[in-house]
Motif scaffolding. Structure first.
Motif, PDB file in Angstrom:
ATOM      1  N   PRO A 169       0.855  -1.308  -0.142  1.00 15.03           N
ATOM      2  CA  PRO A 169       0.018  -0.134  -0.054  1.00 15.03           C
ATOM      3  C   PRO A 169       0.980   1.389   0.052  1.00 15.03           C
ATOM      4  N   LYS A 170       0.336   2.409  -0.384  1.00 12.37           N
ATOM      5  CA  LYS A 170       1.076   3.820  -0.318  1.00 12.37           C
ATOM      6  C   LYS A 170       1.224   4.228   1.003  1.00 12.37           C
ATOM      7  N   LYS A 171       0.640   3.783   1.922  1.00 15.38           N
ATOM      8  CA  LYS A 171       1.222   4.186   3.238  1.00 15.38           C
ATOM      9  C   LYS A 171       1.128   2.836   4.075  1.00 15.38           C
ATOM     10  N   ILE A 172       2.240   2.615   4.514  1.00 18.07           N
ATOM     11  CA  ILE A 172       2.606   1.343   5.170  1.00 18.07           C
ATOM     12  C   ILE A 172       2.806   1.902   6.685  1.00 18.07           C
ATOM     13  N   THR A 173       1.776   1.085   7.207  1.00 18.86           N
ATOM     14  CA  THR A 173       1.680   1.089   8.919  1.00 18.86           C
ATOM     15  C   THR A 173       2.154   0.080   9.605  1.00 18.86           C
ATOM     16  N   PRO A 174       2.399   0.146  10.973  1.00 17.00           N
ATOM     17  CA  PRO A 174       2.569  -1.090  11.701  1.00 17.00           C
ATOM     18  C   PRO A 174       1.374  -2.151  11.752  1.00 17.00           C
ATOM     19  N   GLU A 175       0.274  -1.650  11.524  1.00 16.14           N
ATOM     20  CA  GLU A 175      -0.629  -2.590  11.458  1.00 16.14           C
ATOM     21  C   GLU A 175      -0.908  -3.292  10.412  1.00 16.14           C
ATOM     22  N   TYR A 176      -0.540  -2.666   9.209  1.00 18.00           N
ATOM     23  CA  TYR A 176      -0.599  -3.348   7.859  1.00 18.00           C
ATOM     24  C   TYR A 176       0.753  -4.358   7.970  1.00 18.00           C
ATOM     25  N   VAL A 177       2.073  -4.153   8.389  1.00 15.71           N
ATOM     26  CA  VAL A 177       3.252  -4.919   8.531  1.00 15.71           C
ATOM     27  C   VAL A 177       2.654  -6.223   9.555  1.00 15.71           C
ATOM     28  N   LYS A 178       2.186  -6.144  10.579  1.00 15.47           N
ATOM     29  CA  LYS A 178       1.658  -7.138  11.396  1.00 15.47           C
ATOM     30  C   LYS A 178       0.692  -8.180  10.564  1.00 15.47           C
ATOM     31  N   SER A 179      -0.078  -7.391   9.740  1.00 12.17           N
ATOM     32  CA  SER A 179      -1.197  -8.341   9.110  1.00 12.17           C
ATOM     33  C   SER A 179      -0.102  -9.075   8.128  1.00 12.17           C
ATOM     34  N   ILE A 180       0.787  -8.993   7.728  1.00 11.35           N
ATOM     35  CA  ILE A 180       1.536  -9.824   6.532  1.00 11.35           C
ATOM     36  C   ILE A 180       2.702 -10.702   7.316  1.00 11.35           C
ATOM     37  N   ASN A 181       2.603 -10.678   8.699  1.00  8.80           N
ATOM     38  CA  ASN A 181       3.600 -11.427   9.346  1.00  8.80           C
ATOM     39  C   ASN A 181       3.404 -12.907   8.960  1.00  8.80           C
ATOM     40  N   ASP A 182       2.486 -13.602   8.675  1.00 18.40           N
ATOM     41  CA  ASP A 182       2.127 -14.942   8.281  1.00 18.40           C
ATOM     42  C   ASP A 182       2.657 -15.174   6.765  1.00 18.40           C
ATOM     43  N   LYS A 183       2.942 -13.890   5.950  1.00 18.42           N
ATOM     44  CA  LYS A 183       3.086 -13.914   4.598  1.00 18.42           C
ATOM     45  C   LYS A 183       4.319 -13.373   4.293  1.00 18.42           C
ATOM     46  N   PRO A 184       5.572 -13.723   4.829  1.00 13.81           N
ATOM     47  CA  PRO A 184       6.992 -13.089   5.033  1.00 13.81           C
ATOM     48  C   PRO A 184       7.415 -12.853   3.541  1.00 13.81           C
ATOM     49  N   GLY A 185       8.337 -12.030   3.288  1.00  6.76           N
ATOM     50  CA  GLY A 185       8.657 -12.119   1.826  1.00  6.76           C
ATOM     51  C   GLY A 185       9.930 -11.146   1.822  1.00  6.76           C
ATOM     52  N   LEU A 186      10.647 -11.251   0.716  1.00  7.69           N
ATOM     53  CA  LEU A 186      11.551 -10.050   0.341  1.00  7.69           C
ATOM     54  C   LEU A 186      10.835  -8.899   0.094  1.00  7.69           C
ATOM     55  N   LEU A 187      11.638  -7.544  -0.017  1.00  7.26           N
ATOM     56  CA  LEU A 187      11.207  -6.271  -0.605  1.00  7.26           C
ATOM     57  C   LEU A 187      11.931  -5.948  -1.853  1.00  7.26           C
ATOM     58  N   ALA A 188      11.166  -5.680  -3.059  1.00  7.88           N
ATOM     59  CA  ALA A 188      12.108  -5.324  -3.821  1.00  7.88           C
ATOM     60  C   ALA A 188      13.078  -4.195  -3.574  1.00  7.88           C
ATOM     61  N   LEU A 189      14.036  -4.284  -4.705  1.00  7.83           N
ATOM     62  CA  LEU A 189      15.328  -2.940  -4.712  1.00  7.83           C
ATOM     63  C   LEU A 189      15.125  -2.609  -6.196  1.00  7.83           C
ATOM     64  N   LYS A 190      16.154  -1.811  -6.566  1.00  7.07           N
ATOM     65  CA  LYS A 190      15.991  -1.153  -7.802  1.00  7.07           C
ATOM     66  C   LYS A 190      16.102  -2.031  -9.038  1.00  7.07           C
ATOM     67  N   ILE A 191      15.613  -1.714  -9.901  1.00  3.94           N
ATOM     68  CA  ILE A 191      15.472  -2.674 -11.204  1.00  3.94           C
ATOM     69  C   ILE A 191      15.896  -1.204 -12.136  1.00  3.94           C
ATOM     70  N   GLU A 192      16.980  -1.616 -13.111  1.00  9.68           N
ATOM     71  CA  GLU A 192      17.534  -0.633 -14.054  1.00  9.68           C
ATOM     72  C   GLU A 192      17.760  -1.232 -15.319  1.00  9.68           C
ATOM     73  N   ASN A 193      17.305  -0.906 -16.230  1.00 12.18           N
ATOM     74  CA  ASN A 193      18.004  -1.401 -17.697  1.00 12.18           C
ATOM     75  C   ASN A 193      17.511  -2.798 -17.512  1.00 12.18           C
ATOM     76  N   GLY A 194      16.335  -3.281 -17.258  1.00 15.65           N
ATOM     77  CA  GLY A 194      15.985  -4.703 -17.220  1.00 15.65           C
ATOM     78  C   GLY A 194      16.574  -5.598 -16.316  1.00 15.65           C
ATOM     79  N   MET A 195      17.361  -4.972 -15.289  1.00  8.82           N
ATOM     80  CA  MET A 195      18.269  -5.633 -14.302  1.00  8.82           C
ATOM     81  C   MET A 195      18.196  -5.305 -13.010  1.00  8.82           C
ATOM     82  N   GLY A 196      18.221  -6.218 -12.197  1.00  6.30           N
ATOM     83  CA  GLY A 196      18.217  -5.922 -10.743  1.00  6.30           C
ATOM     84  C   GLY A 196      19.583  -5.317 -10.279  1.00  6.30           C
ATOM     85  N   VAL A 197      19.627  -4.046  -9.692  1.00  3.20           N
ATOM     86  CA  VAL A 197      21.063  -3.509  -9.291  1.00  3.20           C
ATOM     87  C   VAL A 197      21.475  -4.348  -7.997  1.00  3.20           C
ATOM     88  N   PRO A 198      22.596  -4.714  -8.439  1.00  4.08           N
ATOM     89  CA  PRO A 198      23.297  -5.676  -7.293  1.00  4.08           C
ATOM     90  C   PRO A 198      23.792  -5.303  -5.934  1.00  4.08           C
TER      91      PRO A 198
END
Length: 641
Positions: free
Chosen positions: A176-205
């Protein structure tokens, strides 16, 4: 007669190889020689050759030219094992190797392997090429591997939507555009990585701390960057800064790490130092890159650290203050049982029922909420965990944090003064002068000396603003003002005496003093950021701090102790370069929480540990040549200084 013949043969075989060629080469069948070597030298069958093996007999090799050599030193045998294993990893059937490579000087070998192999093995990217690491990620739950992408990153959303079609067990989630502690708690059972920068069709290392990690950590990245710059990996260090800029722009902060449960938590601030050092190391001075990076660093300073009521306290100094609700989900099951049992008893409930009710929000307990705020703030500080911060982290104006923010202010003053003619305007239209940051730094120095400096003890100490007093805990972090440049010459002189008396150990600088642990600890749990352990970031900052104030002899002594310990352990234990060391006993065998990343491997370590690698390269770059020669000879510090 037979016995004499056998003895003559053995004598001929044991003649020094210098009688043949100066550096004979051997062509070895990998499968056969590894089997033969392990059967003779790996007597405890742990797939390593160490000082704990009882080597049955010397290992003989015969070259094509007839040169022969016997190897009996553990170091030489483990080097040979490593080279065979590396060739096997590379898919080779045979290995051509010289005797010089097997007998390579230890400090030279460690440094070479860090530069040539370790950084590559620790590099990740979140894109099509790097997705296999994500799909094998051990920190995900269930059959789906999730990647969370900011709603503000249209490039990333488009890229990962396409990628999602190729992998059925990979799922992109838009935050969501606004990330709150409540939202973060709601996805505790669905953990995952957070995206980093994509540039020229590749992930920035980016570089991860250790081989089992797939995420980019906050302050680890700066120290890894120091090592990368020394090893001329400038583009990779620059890429890591670019990922920091991405995090500030899209997540609002430099994250503890790019994991979903870290969305409400940052880490010790090193962005300004990282930007400055990368820019000054770059041959091409890209002013646009500097402008964007500097603007992001200022944004982080203003929005993360200087908002009143959160990380900025009423006295004008700063604290760590990680938000979040409930029990931190990243810990192992049962980690908080001792604490939670007390609260379950208080509420007259079983532990299981209390945990369930508290997690669902059905049971309210402000005292326990405060405990977890402190716990999250400990993790935000990077020092997870230490008795220094236990159950009070969010109430402390810490020496380390305020030193780092002073360094931000001085870096902003320097960068704006030197590269922007003293005047810098952000894309939002806000303007800053170098003089503005000079005044900010001067004011912070006044506050640090007012609240954190203890004239009687001759040192800086964390200040508990709730109780209105310094806590007196002796920690390596108390000496950050030497690195940041806050201390006067007179203060530095007093601090040096305390550093050497309280924290100098046979293997380098202690994370904290034994007396402070004994006075503060409420149980027997060995906290990993405390005595008798030592950590790379403390060593690196304090070496440079001492050198800043002209204490070269003392700095060289401490550098040598640290490098000697690493080198000796690597020589004795098959090249091991782990996360942390017991600097009292000069060993990687650390008995503390969370184990010791980097000690579990078969045959060869291909990664070491990020900031350990960097500390080794930095230490070598700061030591005079005469000490490096002693290090290669494994002369103990006691015989050098």
């Amino acid at each position: 007669m037979v016995l004499r013949k056998w003895f003559l043969t053995l004598l001929l075989l044991s003649i020094s190889v210098s009688g043949f060629s100066q550096d004979p080469e051997f062509i070895l069948n990998i499968e056969h020689e590894m089997s033969r070597l392990l059967s003779q030298a790996d007597t405890d069958e742990d797939k390593k050759i160490t000082v704990e093996d009882s080597i049955k007999s010397p290992f003989w090799m015969l070259s094509q030219k007839g040169d022969s050599v016997s190897l009996s030193k553990v170091y030489y045998l483990s080097n040979l094992l490593q080279e065979l294993a590396l060739a096997d990893i590379q898919g080779k059937d045979s290995l051509q190797i010289s005797l010089r490579k097997i007998r390579e000087e230890p400090a030279t070998r460690i440094s070479r392997r860090i530069k040539d192999f370790f950084w590559d093995d620790l590099t990740r990217s979140i894109d099509r090429k790097g997705l296999k690491h994500i799909l094998k990620d051990t920190k995900a739950s269930g059959d789906v591997r999730r990647l969370y992408v900011p709603a503000t990153d249209s490039v990333g959303i488009e890229y990962y939507l396409d990628l999602q079609k190729e992998y059925p067990d990979f799922k992109m989630e838009v935050l969501p555009k606004k990330i709150t502690p409540e939202y973060v708690k709601s996805i505790n059972d669905k953990p995952g990585l957070l995206a980093l920068k994509i540039e020229n069709g590749m992930g920035v290392p980016f570089v991860v701390p250790g081989g089992r990690f797939n995420e980019m950590y906050g302050w680890d990245s700066y120290f890894e960057g120091v090592g990368l710059l020394i090893d001329d990996c400038i583009d990779l260090a620059k890429a890591m800064v670019d990922n920091f800029v991405y995090q500030i722009e899209h997540y609002g902060k430099i994250l503890n790490a790019n994991r979903s449960y870290y969305l409400t938590r940052t880490q010790p601030p090193f962005m300004s130092s990282f930007v400055r050092e990368v820019f000054e190391a770059s041959e091409e001075k890209n002013s646009d890159w500097l402008r964007r990076s500097l603007e992001a660093a200022i944004q982080e300073y203003e929005e993360v650290w200087m908002k009143p009521g959160k990380r900025l306290t009423a006295n004008g100094l700063n604290r760590y203050y990680a938000e979040g609700i409930g029990i931190p989900p990243e810990t192992e099951k049962g980690h908080f049982d001792e604490v939670l049992s007390e609260y379950a008893k208080k509420h007259g409930m079983s532990l299981e029922d209390f945990v369930t009710g508290y997690s669902l929000g059905e049971i309210k307990d402000e005292e326990l909420d405060q405990y977890f705020r402190h716990d999250r703030s400990v993790r935000e500080s990077g020092h997870d965990t230490s008795w220094r911060l236990e159950n009070r982290a969010a109430h402390l104006n810490t020496v380390d944090l305020n030193s780092l923010l002073y360094k931000y202010e001085k870096d902003f003053e320097f960068l704006i003064g030197k590269y922007f003619d003293g005047y810098f305007t952000t894309s939002s239209g806000r303007s800053y002068t170098s003089g503005y940051w000079h005044e900010k730094a001067d004011f912070r120095k006044v506050l640090v000396n007012l609240f954190l400096w203890d004239e009687i003890k001759g040192g800086y100490f964390d200040y508990n603003f709730k109780k209105g007093k310094r806590i007196g805990y002796i920690s390596a972090t108390n000496f950050y003002p030497l690195w940041a440049g806050i201390a006067s010459e007179e203060q530095a002189e007093k601090m040096l005496v305390n550093l050497l008396n309280d924290l100098k150990a046979s293997g380098g600088i202690l994370a904290s003093a034994k007396v402070s642990v004994e006075e503060t600890a409420t149980n027997e749990v060995q906290r990993q950021w405390d005595h008798p352990n030592g950590w790379a970031p403390h060593q690196m900052l304090l070496w440079e701090g001492l050198l800043n104030y002209g204490y070269e002899k003392e700095a060289h002594d401490l550098i040598y102790r640290w490098l000697y310990m690493i080198t000796k352990n690597a020589v004795d234990y098959n090249g091991t370069i782990p996360e942390k060391y017991d600097v009292v006993n000069r060993t990687h065998k650390v008995y503390a929480e969370y184990g010791n990343v980097g000690t579990e491997f078969d045959y060869i370590t291909t990664a070491g540990f990020g900031w350990m690698n960097a500390s080794y390269q930095l230490g070598l770059s700061l030591l005079p040549k005469k000490y490096i020669e002693k290090l290669n000879e494994l002369v103990p510090p006691e015989s050098v200084f």
